[in-house]
Design a protein around this motif. Structure first.
Motif, PDB file in Angstrom:
ATOM      1  N   MET A   1       0.831  -1.203   0.000  1.00 24.20           N
ATOM      2  CA  MET A   1       0.000   0.000   0.000  1.00 24.20           C
ATOM      3  C   MET A   1       0.864   1.251   0.000  1.00 24.20           C
ATOM      4  O   MET A   1       1.975   1.251   0.508  1.00 24.20           O
ATOM      5  CB  MET A   1      -0.895   0.014   1.252  1.00 24.20           C
ATOM      6  N   ASN A   2       0.346   2.302  -0.560  1.00 25.51           N
ATOM      7  CA  ASN A   2       0.972   3.619  -0.493  1.00 25.51           C
ATOM      8  C   ASN A   2       0.234   4.408   0.587  1.00 25.51           C
ATOM      9  O   ASN A   2      -0.926   4.784   0.407  1.00 25.51           O
ATOM     10  CB  ASN A   2       0.874   4.322  -1.846  1.00 25.51           C
ATOM     11  N   ILE A   3       0.902   4.645   1.720  1.00 26.48           N
ATOM     12  CA  ILE A   3       0.240   5.165   2.921  1.00 26.48           C
ATOM     13  C   ILE A   3       0.789   6.542   3.290  1.00 26.48           C
ATOM     14  O   ILE A   3       2.004   6.765   3.248  1.00 26.48           O
ATOM     15  CB  ILE A   3       0.445   4.209   4.111  1.00 26.48           C
ATOM     16  N   HIS A  25       5.359  -1.659   2.837  1.00 29.46           N
ATOM     17  CA  HIS A  25       4.511  -0.574   2.358  1.00 29.46           C
ATOM     18  C   HIS A  25       5.335   0.680   2.072  1.00 29.46           C
ATOM     19  O   HIS A  25       6.383   0.907   2.683  1.00 29.46           O
ATOM     20  CB  HIS A  25       3.429  -0.248   3.389  1.00 29.46           C
ATOM     21  N   ASP A  46      -3.234   5.236  -1.052  1.00 32.47           N
ATOM     22  CA  ASP A  46      -4.263   4.205  -0.881  1.00 32.47           C
ATOM     23  C   ASP A  46      -5.053   4.441   0.403  1.00 32.47           C
ATOM     24  O   ASP A  46      -6.270   4.268   0.425  1.00 32.47           O
ATOM     25  CB  ASP A  46      -3.621   2.815  -0.842  1.00 32.47           C
ATOM     26  N   ARG A 112      -5.520  -2.529   5.886  1.00 35.67           N
ATOM     27  CA  ARG A 112      -5.725  -3.461   4.772  1.00 35.67           C
ATOM     28  C   ARG A 112      -7.198  -3.547   4.393  1.00 35.67           C
ATOM     29  O   ARG A 112      -7.554  -3.631   3.223  1.00 35.67           O
ATOM     30  CB  ARG A 112      -5.187  -4.839   5.146  1.00 35.67           C
ATOM     31  N   ASN A 115      -8.050  -0.434   2.497  1.00 29.98           N
ATOM     32  CA  ASN A 115      -7.474  -0.463   1.155  1.00 29.98           C
ATOM     33  C   ASN A 115      -8.294  -1.344   0.223  1.00 29.98           C
ATOM     34  O   ASN A 115      -8.483  -1.021  -0.958  1.00 29.98           O
ATOM     35  CB  ASN A 115      -6.033  -0.966   1.217  1.00 29.98           C
ATOM     36  N   GLY A 118     -11.367   0.722  -0.486  1.00 30.30           N
ATOM     37  CA  GLY A 118     -10.930   1.756  -1.405  1.00 30.30           C
ATOM     38  C   GLY A 118     -11.925   2.873  -1.601  1.00 30.30           C
ATOM     39  O   GLY A 118     -13.032   2.869  -1.085  1.00 30.30           O
TER      40      GLY A 118
END
Length: 223
Positions: A1-3, A25, A46, A112, A115, A118
């Protein structure tokens, strides 16, 4: 993920970044609300982990402004554990709320889940006639020609395309794109629309941006 992690407490921010990066991540860290808001609006994350009590701009206001332009999932991570605070966060548009101190494993599980859920899929790609907008990549083309827009021009176009066929007042446009109250003596909206027309309409055979006398503008295939 892009956090994106927005956390002003140095130890907490470093702990979150290091732990999430060790799991593979990609993590960006902002130390205050203003920097966090800027990063969130300029990059396709995300999920966002957002503290409440921060300098420059608190988490409530960051989320309020974010929800005017993006549906990126947001998890509030804060020491404020009052039920009223949780309700406020959810009503402002937060997707989840986790109270400090917290279990890191639980945080990861919640991220998660967010994500997978979304943002709304229908907003990832917009098309009006021969105009195409890739929202996540912030790319715009018309009749196969790539259009280079500034951030404000993209925000204005996205607002128009998301409300195709609707008449949008100058007041609404100013509040959504510039986060400002419209002053009748200020022509910032009209100037911005004129510049956007030069890129979106003028080089092509038909207009999409239509003036509505005394009110504002309408974005439509119909004249």
């Amino acid at each position: 993920m892009n956090i994106l992690v927005v956390e002003d407490e140095i130890k907490a921010g470093n702990y979150l970044c290091n732990g999430l990066q060790e799991l593979g991540h990609s993590v960006s860290l902002a130390r205050n609300g203003l920097d966090g808001l800027h990063l969130a609006l300029e990059n396709p994350f995300d999920v966002i982990v957002l503290d409440v009590m921060m300098p420059a701009l608190d988490g409530w206001e960051v989320l309020r402004r974010l929800r005017r332009q993006t549906d990126t999932p947001v998890l509030f991570l804060t020491a404020r554990d009052d039920v009223a605070d949780r309700i406020k966060g959810l009503e402002l548009g937060a997707d989840d709320y986790l109270v400090k101190p917290f279990s890191f494993a639980e945080l990861v599980a919640r991220l998660r889940t967010l994500n997978r859920r979304g943002p709304l899929r229908e907003e990832e790609f917009l098309q009006v006639g021969d105009l195409q907008i890739d929202v996540l990549r912030r790319r715009v083309s018309r009749d196969g020609v790539r259009l280079n827009l500034t951030n404000k021009e993209f925000a204005l176009l996205h607002l128009f395309a998301s409300h195709q066929g609707q008449v949008l007042s100058r007041t609404l446009i100013a509040s959504r794109v510039w986060d400002m109250n419209f002053d009748s003596d200020t022509n910032v909206v009209d100037v911005a629309v004129r510049r956007l027309r030069m890129k979106v309409d003028d080089p092509f055979g038909s207009r999409l941006i239509h003036s509505v006398r005394g009110i504002g503008y309408r974005f439509d295939l119909q004249p």
